[in-house]
Design an enzyme around this catalytic site. Structure first.
Site, mmCIF file in Angstrom:
data_model
loop_
_atom_site.group_PDB
_atom_site.id
_atom_site.type_symbol
_atom_site.label_atom_id
_atom_site.label_comp_id
_atom_site.label_asym_id
_atom_site.label_seq_id
_atom_site.Cartn_x
_atom_site.Cartn_y
_atom_site.Cartn_z
ATOM 1 N N HIS A 125 38.659 -21.955 -5.151
ATOM 2 C CA HIS A 125 37.640 -21.039 -5.829
ATOM 3 C C HIS A 125 36.585 -20.508 -4.821
ATOM 4 C CE1 HIS A 125 38.424 -23.229 -9.690
ATOM 5 N NE2 HIS A 125 38.441 -24.331 -8.704
ATOM 6 N N GLU B 205 40.738 -3.648 5.334
ATOM 7 C CA GLU B 205 40.239 -2.733 4.044
ATOM 8 C C GLU B 205 41.319 -1.888 3.748
ATOM 9 O OE1 GLU B 205 35.663 -2.578 4.090
ATOM 10 O OE2 GLU B 205 36.467 -1.903 5.912
ATOM 11 N N SER C 240 30.156 1.698 12.899
ATOM 12 C CA SER C 240 29.431 2.686 12.057
ATOM 13 C C SER C 240 28.751 3.653 12.646
ATOM 14 C CB SER C 240 28.334 1.747 11.193
ATOM 15 O OG SER C 240 27.276 2.560 10.617
ATOM 16 N N LYS D 69 27.213 -2.763 13.764
ATOM 17 C CA LYS D 69 28.424 -2.937 12.771
ATOM 18 C C LYS D 69 29.658 -2.862 13.534
ATOM 19 C CE LYS D 69 28.445 -2.917 8.703
ATOM 20 N NZ LYS D 69 28.451 -2.325 7.181
#
Ligand code: ARG
Length: 467
Positions: free
Chosen positions: A166, A300, A287, A293
């Protein structure tokens, strides 16, 4: 590879005998597949060479015509490979583009190539050959990905990390063990690939339009020349079947699903909050507005490509589901789905292999996280069963009280003083602290396939011998 559309209203030179005029522009547009099936040029030429050779061997065409045909086809192959071939949409597809060019190159002998075959068995052949090569490539790429995981697993057979259920801290595991979970998944994917190669390893050529042919062809000969195990056994099935493409897409979807779960873990692990791994500069991006970043874009995109592959699988299943036997033109729509999925899958495996090889594993962060969240609570319960003879359910309850106490004190289980533990259950002795560390916890899980470093090493050896 250029494409021309010299629209005259004359009928199609390949099948236009009974037609007075050529197709409407829209008809031509919806009908043409050359825009995508030109990818099959090498398979088409290989198939035609094998077919012509067999026709001559069987005395169906002359050796002289066969030589002209083979020579012409080889010329076309180099024309296409060097970008000196003009594809025409008027000629619909790769099969007719090549045949028309052959006629220009060698004259009337070209007209003998299409004896005892149809575009129906021809396209089934070309596409099978293409999918077979793609499956073989997928097999090799999966082997590379598995090798990358085996190396990381070996390096981290002892590195502890939290295991999750979980996505909540469950029990400590080793990073090596976690890597080996992916080896199992991609190992199954690879064996699905091998089975699929076995299923499609039958040659369609010679099934002709759907009923076979009256010419004395030798389908075993063409099957052998083209590297197939044997010819297909039913001519109707042969020109109707696209299972092999659907099987490729299902395997791509399952493999994609595995890659996507890994991608998701990498996305989570590489957040500053987790900090379990750091992606290399080569596999991350920055970024344009937030200088701090480092984004896991490749992971992704692997996650997203999986959605695209699923779409292709559903598309082809839907295209095929209502078709009566044998061939229908609907089946022409099979190729783009497979080509697109193959490209996505290749990219996804390659990117993942790179990420797995390059990423830096922060064993300190993993170890610290492994010890938090009362991850050794099960070890305490097991100790109470083993050393104090408690039934597991009672031990579970006692441990629950210890966890609640630690929680209220804001400390870990191993930091609770003995007196506190003994107040919860008098049978607890200071020996219990030996099992409360994460290292002791993982080392104790020696059951077959368990997380103990000794077990993980056995599984690595098992896979090394098979990779
Ligand atoms: N371009 C066609 C396809 O990809 C080739 C087969 C055409 N057969 C036919 N009977 N029209 O399916």
């Amino acid at each position: 590879m250029a494409e021309s559309n010299t629209d005259t209203k004359s009928s199609n030179q390949m099948w236009g005998g009974r037609f007075a005029s050529g197709p409407d522009a829209i008809m031509e547009e919806i009908n043409a597949s050359i825009g995508f099936d030109k990818k099959l040029f090498a398979q088409d030429i290989r198939g035609s060479i094998a077919h012509a050779t067999m026709l001559a061997h069987q005395g169906i065409i002359s050796a002289e015509d066969k030589d002209k045909i083979v020579h012409g086809l080889n010329t076309i192959l180099s024309e296409i490979e060097s970008g000196n071939f003009e594809f025409s949409r008027r000629l619909e597809d790769i099969h007719m583009n090549i045949e028309a060019r052959l006629a220009t190159l060698i004259g009337p002998a070209a007209g003998r190539l299409h004896t005892a075959r149809s575009r129906n068995d021809q396209v089934a052949l070309d596409f099978r050959l293409w999918v077979k090569e793609e499956l073989e490539k997928t097999e090799r790429m999966l082997t590379g990905l598995i090798a990358a995981f085996l190396d990381r697993a070996e390096e981290h057979a002892e590195s502890v990390m939290p295991g999750f259920t979980h996505l909540q801290t469950a029990q400590p595991v080793t990073f090596g063990h976690h890597c080996m979970a992916y080896v199992e998944m991609f190992g199954r994917d690879r064996s699905r690939v091998r089975h699929a190669i076995e299923h499609l390893d039958e040659s369609p050529i010679g099934a002709a339009a759907l009923a076979g042919t009256g010419y004395p062809i030798d389908r075993h000969m063409t099957a052998q020349a083209l590297g197939f195990r044997e010819p297909t056994r039913n001519s109707i099935d042969t020109v109707s079947d696209r299972d092999f493409a659907i099987e490729f897409l299902s395997i791509a979807a399952i493999t994609g699903m595995h890659l996507s779960r890994l991608a998701e873990e990498i996305v989570i692990w590489s957040t500053p909050q987790f900090g379990f791994v750091r992606l290399s500069d080569a596999f991350s991006t920055g970024s344009s507005i937030m200088p701090q970043k480092k984004n896991p874009d490749a992971a992704e995109l692997v996650r997203a490509k999986t959605g695209r592959i699923n779409g292709s699988l559903v598309a082809l299943l839907t295209i095929m589901k209502g078709l009566p036997l044998a061939y229908s033109k609907d089946m022409q729509e099979d190729k783009e789905q497979v080509f697109d999925a193959a490209e996505s899958l290749e990219l996804a495996i390659a990117a993942m292999t790179g990420m797995v090889r390059d990423m830096t594993v922060n064993t300190q962060r993993m170890k610290a996280a492994a010890g938090s969240g009362y991850s050794t609570a099960t070890d305490l319960a097991d100790w109470l069963v083993r050393e104090a003879g408690l039934p597991f359910r009672d031990a579970h309850h006692v441990t629950g009280r210890a966890v609640a106490l630690a929680e209220s004190k804001g400390c870990d289980l191993a930091e609770l003083p003995l007196a506190d533990l003994q107040a919860i259950h008098s049978a607890i002795t200071d020996k219990v602290y030996n099992v409360l560390t994460v290292e002791a916890s993982v080392a104790s899980r020696k059951s077959f396939g368990g997380t103990a470093p000794s077990e993980v090493r056995k599984q690595i050896a098992f896979w090394r011998a098979r990779n």
